[in-house]
Design a protein around this motif. Structure first.
Motif, mmCIF file in Angstrom:
data_model
loop_
_atom_site.group_PDB
_atom_site.id
_atom_site.type_symbol
_atom_site.label_atom_id
_atom_site.label_comp_id
_atom_site.label_asym_id
_atom_site.label_seq_id
_atom_site.Cartn_x
_atom_site.Cartn_y
_atom_site.Cartn_z
ATOM 1 N N ASP A 152 0.834 -1.206 0.000
ATOM 2 C CA ASP A 152 0.000 0.000 0.000
ATOM 3 C C ASP A 152 0.870 1.259 0.000
ATOM 4 O O ASP A 152 0.580 2.239 -0.703
ATOM 5 C CB ASP A 152 -0.939 0.010 1.217
ATOM 6 C CG ASP A 152 -2.011 -1.059 1.140
ATOM 7 O OD1 ASP A 152 -2.210 -1.639 0.047
ATOM 8 O OD2 ASP A 152 -2.656 -1.327 2.187
ATOM 9 N N ARG A 153 1.951 1.239 0.814
ATOM 10 C CA ARG A 153 2.865 2.393 0.871
ATOM 11 C C ARG A 153 3.507 2.645 -0.484
ATOM 12 O O ARG A 153 3.579 3.789 -0.953
ATOM 13 C CB ARG A 153 3.931 2.143 1.933
ATOM 14 C CG ARG A 153 4.849 3.346 2.117
ATOM 15 C CD ARG A 153 6.096 2.995 2.852
ATOM 16 N NE ARG A 153 6.870 2.089 2.006
ATOM 17 C CZ ARG A 153 7.866 1.329 2.445
ATOM 18 N NH1 ARG A 153 8.235 1.359 3.693
ATOM 19 N NH2 ARG A 153 8.520 0.532 1.622
ATOM 20 N N GLN A 163 1.428 6.903 -6.393
ATOM 21 C CA GLN A 163 0.347 7.851 -6.654
ATOM 22 C C GLN A 163 0.774 9.273 -6.272
ATOM 23 O O GLN A 163 0.468 10.239 -6.986
ATOM 24 C CB GLN A 163 -0.910 7.456 -5.876
ATOM 25 C CG GLN A 163 -1.594 6.232 -6.409
ATOM 26 C CD GLN A 163 -2.791 5.820 -5.550
ATOM 27 O OE1 GLN A 163 -3.093 6.457 -4.550
ATOM 28 N NE2 GLN A 163 -3.463 4.770 -5.988
ATOM 29 N N PHE A 164 1.484 9.384 -5.162
ATOM 30 C CA PHE A 164 1.968 10.707 -4.738
ATOM 31 C C PHE A 164 2.930 11.290 -5.761
ATOM 32 O O PHE A 164 2.885 12.479 -6.085
ATOM 33 C CB PHE A 164 2.629 10.606 -3.358
ATOM 34 C CG PHE A 164 3.142 11.912 -2.856
ATOM 35 C CD1 PHE A 164 2.256 12.862 -2.374
ATOM 36 C CD2 PHE A 164 4.504 12.218 -2.878
ATOM 37 C CE1 PHE A 164 2.720 14.082 -1.898
ATOM 38 C CE2 PHE A 164 4.959 13.435 -2.425
ATOM 39 C CZ PHE A 164 4.073 14.360 -1.930
ATOM 40 N N GLU A 192 2.345 1.787 -3.330
ATOM 41 C CA GLU A 192 1.305 2.277 -4.241
ATOM 42 C C GLU A 192 1.018 3.757 -3.976
ATOM 43 O O GLU A 192 0.890 4.552 -4.922
ATOM 44 C CB GLU A 192 0.027 1.449 -4.058
ATOM 45 C CG GLU A 192 -1.103 1.816 -4.988
ATOM 46 C CD GLU A 192 -0.792 1.527 -6.453
ATOM 47 O OE1 GLU A 192 -1.324 2.246 -7.306
ATOM 48 O OE2 GLU A 192 -0.017 0.587 -6.751
ATOM 49 N N LEU A 193 0.960 4.119 -2.684
ATOM 50 C CA LEU A 193 0.729 5.525 -2.339
ATOM 51 C C LEU A 193 1.891 6.410 -2.784
ATOM 52 O O LEU A 193 1.691 7.545 -3.249
ATOM 53 C CB LEU A 193 0.485 5.678 -0.832
ATOM 54 C CG LEU A 193 -0.872 5.202 -0.331
ATOM 55 C CD1 LEU A 193 -0.920 5.262 1.185
ATOM 56 C CD2 LEU A 193 -1.980 6.039 -0.935
ATOM 57 N N LYS A 194 3.113 5.904 -2.641
ATOM 58 C CA LYS A 194 4.278 6.670 -3.109
ATOM 59 C C LYS A 194 4.190 6.900 -4.613
ATOM 60 O O LYS A 194 4.490 8.000 -5.113
ATOM 61 C CB LYS A 194 5.576 5.930 -2.780
ATOM 62 C CG LYS A 194 6.052 6.126 -1.384
ATOM 63 C CD LYS A 194 7.395 5.431 -1.208
ATOM 64 C CE LYS A 194 7.962 5.671 0.162
ATOM 65 N NZ LYS A 194 9.276 5.001 0.324
#
Length: 197
Positions: free
Chosen positions: A138-139, A145-146, A141-143
């Motif tokens: 998840d991290r 996306q960020f 993926e968030l990175k």
């Protein structure tokens, strides 16, 4: 029909020195008595006894019989005591067996509980490892996306320190611009800082 009964007792001594009494019954039939004259005297029908000769060792038979009887009583008493002790011992062993069975069952239950407690941290560790791996995904993926969002924002606006400014190319009045910013979740700003300008 039987008439007179005569008993004759005699003692014979055998070769081994034992004494044997023999009783002989003599029956007279009624036919034999009919042929006699009424004046004839009948023989005496009372039992006749003869004098018995005593063997020289017969005196010790009485005390020997008493001793033998006493030994039988003692043997019976000993058997009774042993039976009673055996019964008590058997009951104690059954009680001990029941207690040990109960204790064994308690130990098995404790062992099962301890095994569950031992396996619980291992299961928790496995679950936490899965959760950690999922969080890392998840991290990541968030990175990603960020990073994409940052690239997109950088293309759209201007960034200073921790603030992000959107510079519109459209020309609108103050009220229209403010309305547009509020609909987007932002607000118009006035920049007072020379570095930020």
């Amino acid at each position: 029909m039987a008439g007179n009964i005569y008993e004759v007792i005699r003692t014979e001594e055998l070769n081994r020195g034992e004494r044997v009494e023999m009783v002989v019954d003599i029956y007279e039939s009624s036919d034999a008595v009919r042929g006699q004259e009424p004046t004839t005297k009948m023989e005496d029908t009372s039992p006749k006894t003869t004098q018995q000769t005593q063997h020289p060792g017969s005196r010790c038979c009485g005390p020997a019989a008493v001793c033998l009887g006493l030994l039988c009583v003692l043997l019976l008493a000993a058997i009774t005591v042993l039976w009673f002790m055996f019964t008590l011992e058997r009951d104690q062993l059954q009680t001990n067996n029941s207690n040990l069975t109960t204790e064994r069952d308690q130990l098995q239950t404790s062992y099962a509980n301890l095994t569950k407690e031992r396996d619980q941290p291992q299961t928790s560790y496995a679950n936490l490892t899965k959760e950690r791996d999922q969080l890392q995904k998840d991290r990541d993926e968030l990175k990603k996306q960020f990073s994409e969002l940052e690239t997109y924002v950088n293309q759209l606006g201007w960034r200073f320190s921790s603030s992000l400014y959107y510079i519109s190319t459209e020309k609108k009045s103050w009220e229209q611009s403010r309305q547009y910013c509020r609909e987007s979740g932002a607000d118009l700003v006035i920049i007072n800082s020379r570095e930020e300008q």
